[in-house]
Write an enzyme that holds these catalytic residues in place. Sequence first.
Site, PDB file in Angstrom:
ATOM      1  CD  GLU A 169      -2.377   1.280   2.831  1.00  0.00           C
ATOM      2  OE1 GLU A 169      -2.420   0.242   3.520  1.00  0.00           O
ATOM      3  OE2 GLU A 169      -2.925   2.352   3.186  1.00  0.00           O
TER       4      GLU A 169
ATOM      5  CG  ASP B 109      -0.467   1.639   6.335  1.00  0.00           C
ATOM      6  OD1 ASP B 109       0.661   1.122   6.245  1.00  0.00           O
ATOM      7  OD2 ASP B 109      -0.742   2.784   5.932  1.00  0.00           O
TER       8      ASP B 109
ATOM      9  CG  ASP C 262      -4.631   2.366   8.665  1.00  0.00           C
ATOM     10  OD1 ASP C 262      -4.925   1.619   7.701  1.00  0.00           O
ATOM     11  OD2 ASP C 262      -4.007   3.430   8.527  1.00  0.00           O
TER      12      ASP C 262
ATOM     13  CG  ASP D  32      -7.824   4.670   4.674  1.00  0.00           C
ATOM     14  OD1 ASP D  32      -9.071   4.507   4.628  1.00  0.00           O
ATOM     15  OD2 ASP D  32      -7.255   5.759   4.460  1.00  0.00           O
TER      16      ASP D  32
END
Length: 651
Positions: free
Chosen positions: A402, A475, A477, A479
């Site tokens: 990403e 990541d 998280d 997103d």
Amino acid sequence: MYIGSTGFRGLHHLVYEVVDNSIDEALAGFCTKIQVTINKDGTCTVIDNGRGIPVEIHSKYNVSALQIVMTKLHAGGKFDSNTYKVSGGLHGVGVSVVNALSTFLVVEVKRDGKIYTQRYECGKEVSEVTVIGTSTENGTKVTFLPDKEIFETIEFNFETLSSRLRELAFLNKGLEISLKDERDGKEHTFKYDGGIVSFVEFLNKNKTPVNGVIYFEKDKVDDKLPEKNFSIQLAMQYNDSYQENIFSFANNINTIEGGTHLNGFKSALTRVINSYAKKNNILGETPISGEDAREGITAVISVKLSQPQFEGQTKTKLGNSEIKGVVESLVGDFLSSYFDENPKVAKEVISKVVMAATAREAARKARELARRKGVLSGGGLPGKLADCSNTDPAKCELFLVEGDSAGGSSRQGRNREFQAILPLKGKILNVEKARINKVITNEEISIIISALGCNIGEEFDISKLRYHKIILMCDADVDGNHITTLELTFFYRYMKQLILGGNLFIAQPPLYRIKKGKTVHYVYSDEEKDKVIKELTASKEEKEDASEEDDNAVKESDENAENDKVAKDGSNQETKKIGNIIVQRFKGLGEMNPEQLWETTMNPGTRTLKQVRIEDAVEADAIFTILMGEEVEPRRKFIQENAKLVDELDV
Ligand code: 0RA
């Protein structure tokens, strides 16, 4: 091993094996109800209202037939050779295998006005067959406790059993199968008088159908050659999505790897649609390919045969070569007369298919153009790809990373001998909402396709796959999870073979780095962080610092902006001090330096990878449809019901 594994799957196979015996009774026409119960004490009970396992003394062994069925391998209850056995289960080895793998098992048979019982431990009888009462009913009841010395886990999962039992109820029209969980009172009863027609309706529940369900069945029974007996049931319905969703079964086994029955069906469908379109002058410029003919189709094909050959990695591919021709000709004959007799349905289906062909042609042209520009493979690899030097795909890994900044760290941190890096610009296209021409012209997706080298859909060729491990690295998280979900959707819909082959993985980057003195711990969840901190502060010298530690503990739980301000250090990472322990939170892959990324997430010796698998194909399709599809209401409902997961799924 007969049960395939001693893990979670094997454990649940025990239940299916017992149920399969009851289903055989249903197929023979003697059983209408099967009741499965997960008991509070960890045992499982399967009750049916079939004839009951015979109890009379077997002349050859001079013991009760019941004891033979329960303790002898392959006795499986198949005494009468004229009921053609179609269940697959553990390849028909019977309930004796379940018995052998159980700490104890108790069987109860209602037959001839009496109730008989016998108890076994580790597969061996520990009591005689005893009469314990009278009954006017017939049936068999089996209760067993899986052996915890054999299985990694002996805890039954309600949802796992539930979806397989639901599937079995769809496949065996009219049979009532219920499941009850005495641990929490959950209960489901499945009975489908529509059989696989209901199955297709169920699969299309959150989609918009374009026609009614088309159904066909045929039995070929030859009394003189019972080993040639064959039956087929087919149900199909198109919906307005672009996905192909075909479930194939052989003897009630979900053949996720397909096989000759599926190939026969596919050939027949393509052939009939092409000839109908030609005959009625609705064929456009482009010929209709198999993929066009299947765009938006939901179908269930279920065949039963006496001597199935199962092949493939997971023994879920039907291998009997004669079946392709048989299915192709039966389905071909049926479909062509169906279309002749139902011109309205034929028109709807075929105009959809022609549209698919047109879109595919546009996609082909776009791909050609892209290829000429050098974006897609045809020799050239995408410019963004940092390839590895080894050329043996079996040794190579591709990280889909990403963002460019994480791409940079991972490129520096990797082992360039066998690890390749492909940085992606964040969110890729949601393929659930797009037709193939859009999918294939999407920049990020076309880059993934050309880096992998194995193409998609019908042109998919596993032998061209350039990396045997494909690792999604995002990541940790919201997103990042969303991006992972989008990527999974793409792989599930366009390169499912990679998931089935076990090639797809999700990297597990750490959330925190905890440092005390010279020792460093990387932890992957908040629970693990708390545990490590507790362990580190439990040591003697830490106790002396107790007051300071308390202060900091309060501060730590107070997750406000002020704390953030205090905590930031120069490296753009959030850092907190608890006594002499330094806790650093990684907010993204890009914030880890190359060495950290290597050590925690990429180094095969120290990393953890999650392998992506399809435990339940029906459930997987439903979840992708609900989460990534058009309909808002089912998504809202799903999120409400799975509130705990929302964070992870970010929808
Ligand atoms: C052998 C012969 C017969 C039935 C069965 C086995 C049988 C096995 C199981 C296992 C679970 N439920 C079952 N129900 C029946 C036929 C007996 C007859 O001819 O009456």
